[in-house]
Design a protein around this motif. Structure first.
Motif: not given
Lengths: 485, 180
Positions: A346-359, A394-398
């Protein structure tokens, strides 16, 4: 990334579906391994030439830029490996139909076979481009290239390829997610119709990638634009059918009221969570796509970061997160063990979605303000670009969040094999049954013969003159520009 | 929960009609924009030989940049090549119709001008033509937006928009960014 991750995942998932949904062994598994080995050898050839600086032409080639022939031959091997997969999928489906006359092919397999048919049509464009124009130039047999022709042939492949990547995610939406949530598939027929619409409308639309090109007329550009509008329809149908399927799950679990069923869904299950996150990103990616295909409006965004944001959201986000969820879903039956930690999944999926949005979100905004794509670095000292800096940070952080998530994904799969978990033998994967399983399936939605005829007609209408014009008008050719020596 | 096949099929059909309707509305808006305010992508199929364009004809060095013809029409000609624009800065008048014509002697390039409808690929073998009108004075960024090789990132030009009063063609009808 676009070719390797997708092609290998789709082949593997297809083999899994062919065995688990049809409950029969795969025809000619040795051929399947041959396809896999061709893909691996091809990938090594491509990666080696790219990393040694002999193939800096990116994955859409841009002739007259010309790389080492090894690069193109490697890609050909990957594609040939995937063709073997296509044939095996169709043979598996036909065998099942012969053994079960009059029965509807299970939806997961029907959709997988639709994808195989789509991919065979899709690869014709790039195969012709590589074999007849690019590879002869790479070997030095020809000195010039008709650039308009190569761009047009590549456009044949360029849009349908994303539906090849997308369809496995849709297979999971229709056949796995409702089951994982404890519900039923709302409508089997609507699902079949959506996959057929992808097959019909996904192909004759590639010219929308060439709206800003000087070698095509407004006429053919608008014909393909009209067909592109129709391609939104199967996705909008999917949104309804999958949401309705999830609603049945939520209500069966006691969810009440207009929205109460959403909270009642078992969000702790990775497949359900991934479907939710995927749908969320699908809105942004889909909206961006509608802007891109809007003909005149395309001038605002063509080749800007907006486009990169669009396909990262819809492919990197909506589609790849479903690849993850599918892997988590089928791995227990492959490894013969239960997942060591669903929480980490679950954590992996959340990180992926949040990272993709932020990037991707900053790219939408910067793209509208003229930030171009395929650029290694910007001159941030230029006053017209300096304000981009914080957004890029910001994008890089994502991007970093995505790297962490990808590493965690690999760990989550490895951990099935390294940790000596209690080893509850998991149940085999089940596919969602339809709410009304007795509904008769028309023969047209149980095969592809009719639809292949339609694809042929549409492709002839959309592409015959746009390709023939290069042989009628005989435009001046460009000299080959080698990048490998 | 009541499971009624007929009502399910009905709601499904309604949704399908609504979605096809929504797609048709988008299509209508796009077609209207193309026919009424002429928002069409650049599509003049006009050939030029990439190997000889620098030797003779419209795109020789003397003809590049902004030029006003006898009828007062403003045309800006630019050659895009690995990895620069020629010229790298062009002057155009504010509030006047300007025609841009781009060619490439080597590989594929592309460009856009931020905040305008100027966005086109430059494909060797073809002239890319775009018409526009600038409504504000100032320096505008015109980067190459298609991968053209390892120096692609450095390929940037500027468009200088000046009020009509400051737009002063010389005796040959030419206007340039800097005095030579």
């Amino acid at each position: 990334m676009g070719y390797v991750l997708t092609t290998f995942f789709i082949m593997g998932f297809g083999y899994f579906v062919a065995e688990s949904a049809l409950r029969q062994p795969l025809p000619a598994p040795r051929l399947a391994w041959l396809g896999f080995i061709l893909g691996i050898v091809g990938t090594v050839m491509v990666v080696a030439t790219v990393l040694t600086g002999h193939a800096s032409v990116m994955f859409t080639f841009y002739p007259p830029l010309t790389a080492s022939p090894i690069f193109y031959l490697g890609l050909v091997l990957v594609v040939v490996g995937s063709w073997i997969w296509c044939v095996l999928m169709l043979v598996a489906m036909m065998r099942w139909k012969r053994a079960n006359p009059g029965q509807p092919v299970p939806l997961a397999m029907y959709a997988t076979a639709a994808n195989a048919v789509l991919w065979l049509w899709t690869t014709i464009g790039v195969a012709v481009e590589l074999l007849f124009v690019v590879i002869p130039a790479a070997f030095g047999w020809t000195q010039t290239v008709d650039v308009g022709l190569t761009r047009t042939l590549f456009s044949w492949t360029l849009h349908a390829i994303v539906y090849f990547w997308l369809i496995p995610a849709y297979i999971a939406f229709y056949t796995i997610a409702p089951q994982a949530a404890g519900g039923r598939l709302f409508s089997d027929l609507m699902a079949r119709a959506s996959f057929i619409l992808f097959l019909l409308c996904g192909l004759p639309v590639g010219l929308h990638h060439l709206f800003m090109d000087p070698e095509h007329s407004t006429g053919f550009k608008s014909i393909q634009m009209i067909l592109t509008v129709l391609v939104a329809v199967p996705t909008l149908l999917t949104v309804f059918t999958v949401t309705a399927s999830m609603e049945t799950a939520g209500r069966l679990r006691g969810g009440k009221g207009l929205f109460g069923w959403i909270g009642a869904l078992p969000w702790e299950r990775p497949m359900v969570l991934a479907t939710g996150l995927s749908f969320f990103m699908l809105w942004f990616g889909g909206f961006g796509g509608l802007i891109n295909m809007s003909y005149g409006m395309n001038a605002m965004v063509h080749n800007t970061s907006w486009v990169s944001a669009h396909f990262h959201m819809i492919f990197g986000g909506s589609v790849v997160i479903m690849y993850f969820a599918i892997a988590y879903h089928i791995w227990p039956s492959l490894a013969g063990r239960a997942a060591p930690s669903v929480a980490l999944q679950r954590i992996q999926l959340w990180l992926w979605a949040v990272g993709m949005m932020v990037m991707s979100m900053p790219w939408h905004w910067l793209g509208l303000n003229g930030q171009v794509r395929r650029v290694a670095q910007f001159d941030y000292a230029d006053p017209s670009m300096s304000w981009w800096t914080p957004w890029m940070a910001v994008s890089l952080a994502g991007g970093f969040v995505l790297v962490v998530s990808a590493a965690l994904f690999i760990w989550n799969l490895v951990s099935f094999h390294v940790e000596r978990s209690a080893g509850v033998y998991p149940a085999p994967v089940k596919y969602a049954t339809a709410l009304h399983p007795d509904q008769p399936v028309p023969a047209a939605l149980n095969g592809f013969a009719l639809w292949n005829v339609f694809v042929l007609i549409l492709m002839a209408a959309a592409y015959s003159y746009p390709i023939a014009q290069f042989f009628i008008l005989n435009p001046p050719q460009a000299v080959v520009h080698r990048v490998d020596r | 929960m009541a499971i009624d096949p007929l009502s399910n099929a009905r709601s499904e059909r309604r949704w399908a009609f609504a979605m096809v309707g929504a797609a048709m509305m988008m299509l209508f808006a796009i077609v209207w924009a193309s026919l009424s305010p002429h928002m069409n992508p650049p599509s003049n199929i006009e050939n030029v030989d990439p190997n000889t364009l620098h030797i003779a004809g419209e795109f020789t060095e003397d003809n590049l940049g902004t030029q006003v013809d006898a009828k007062g029409r403003v045309t800006t000609r630019i050659v895009t090549s690995q990895f620069s624009f020629a010229p790298e800065c062009v002057v155009v008048p504010q509030d006047m119709q300007v025609t841009f014509r781009f060619v490439s002697p080597d590989v594929i390039h592309g460009l856009l001008v931020v905040g305008t409808n100027i966005n086109t690929m430059v494909v060797p073998g073809y002239v890319s033509q775009v018409h526009t009108m600038f409504d504000k004075p100032g320096d505008m960024l015109m980067p190459c937006h298609e991968f053209c090789g390892l120096g692609h990132s450095q390929m940037v030009a500027h468009v200088r928009v000046v009020p009509i009063a400051d737009f002063k063609p010389d005796e040959n009808g030419r206007v340039a960014c800097a005095e030579h």
